[in-house]
Design an enzyme around this catalytic site. Sequence first.
Site, mmCIF file in Angstrom:
data_model
loop_
_atom_site.group_PDB
_atom_site.id
_atom_site.type_symbol
_atom_site.label_atom_id
_atom_site.label_comp_id
_atom_site.label_asym_id
_atom_site.label_seq_id
_atom_site.Cartn_x
_atom_site.Cartn_y
_atom_site.Cartn_z
ATOM 1 N N ASP A 23 114.880 39.701 80.246
ATOM 2 C CA ASP A 23 114.944 38.741 79.139
ATOM 3 C C ASP A 23 113.819 37.735 79.332
ATOM 4 O OD1 ASP A 23 115.511 36.689 77.402
ATOM 5 O OD2 ASP A 23 117.591 36.447 78.043
ATOM 6 N N ASN A 65 106.536 34.812 63.514
ATOM 7 C CA ASN A 65 106.031 35.172 62.178
ATOM 8 C C ASN A 65 105.077 34.076 61.723
ATOM 9 O OD1 ASN A 65 107.596 33.088 60.707
ATOM 10 N ND2 ASN A 65 109.330 34.299 61.456
ATOM 11 N N VAL A 110 113.239 38.229 69.619
ATOM 12 C CA VAL A 110 112.785 37.419 70.757
ATOM 13 C C VAL A 110 112.485 35.987 70.308
ATOM 14 C CG1 VAL A 110 110.333 38.082 70.665
ATOM 15 C CG2 VAL A 110 111.395 37.571 72.846
ATOM 16 N N ASP A 111 112.018 35.832 69.090
ATOM 17 C CA ASP A 111 111.727 34.503 68.517
ATOM 18 C C ASP A 111 113.004 33.646 68.506
ATOM 19 O OD1 ASP A 111 110.387 32.488 67.189
ATOM 20 O OD2 ASP A 111 110.179 33.570 65.288
#
Length: 180
Positions: free
Chosen positions: A16, A30, A39-40
């Site tokens: 992680d 993005n 993951v964001d």
Amino acid sequence: MKVKIGSSMLELLQGDITQQDTDAIVNAANRKLLGGGGVDGAIHRTAGPELLAECRTLGGCDTGDAVITRGYKLKARYVIHTVGPVYKGSSPNTERLLASAYKRSLEVALAKGIRSMAFPAISTGAYGYPLEEASFVALRTIIDFLRVHSEIKLVRFVLFNQRTLEAFETSLGRLNPAGS
Ligand code: AR6
């Protein structure tokens, strides 16, 4: 799996990315930089709301580019936010944009004096980039960069599941950077 590139180390492991204690971790963001899933979302949840507040001041990021913020509650001091391409079939432009996301992240890190950084597999989740292709482009770009810039001592790929780790291991074997 670990391989030496010049005097730098390139590492692949399953895990992680939010738990990494490298100087910086890279976020697969993005263009708006206002958070998201994958993951964001995990990085924003762990870093806390101050990360979003700093991201709001940045005015977004183009596909293939990267920007840096502090890491707030993360172990890593910095987050480098990059935007990979949405995959709509194999094309030279898509590949160029994915390579650029990695290269710009490395350049931003170098400019800050960062010595160790962790990457996720950019574009391979919500953005749909096939793992076999994406891992090859990712590793080739990192290896080419580390051959010229030994200032970055450690690049670690932190891959979320076994399938992703295996795809990266296969691509690293194909690239054979140690020349064995
Ligand atoms: N640590 C490491 N890797 C992770 C983690 C984690 N905690 N969580 C997920 N992954 P994705 P993208 C892996 O979808 O394809 C977001 O909503 C995941 O298994 O996070 O570049 C953004 O806001 C996959 O291998 O990023 C954008 O809108 C990889 O991270 C969009 O998704 C990337 O999957 C970006 O899509």
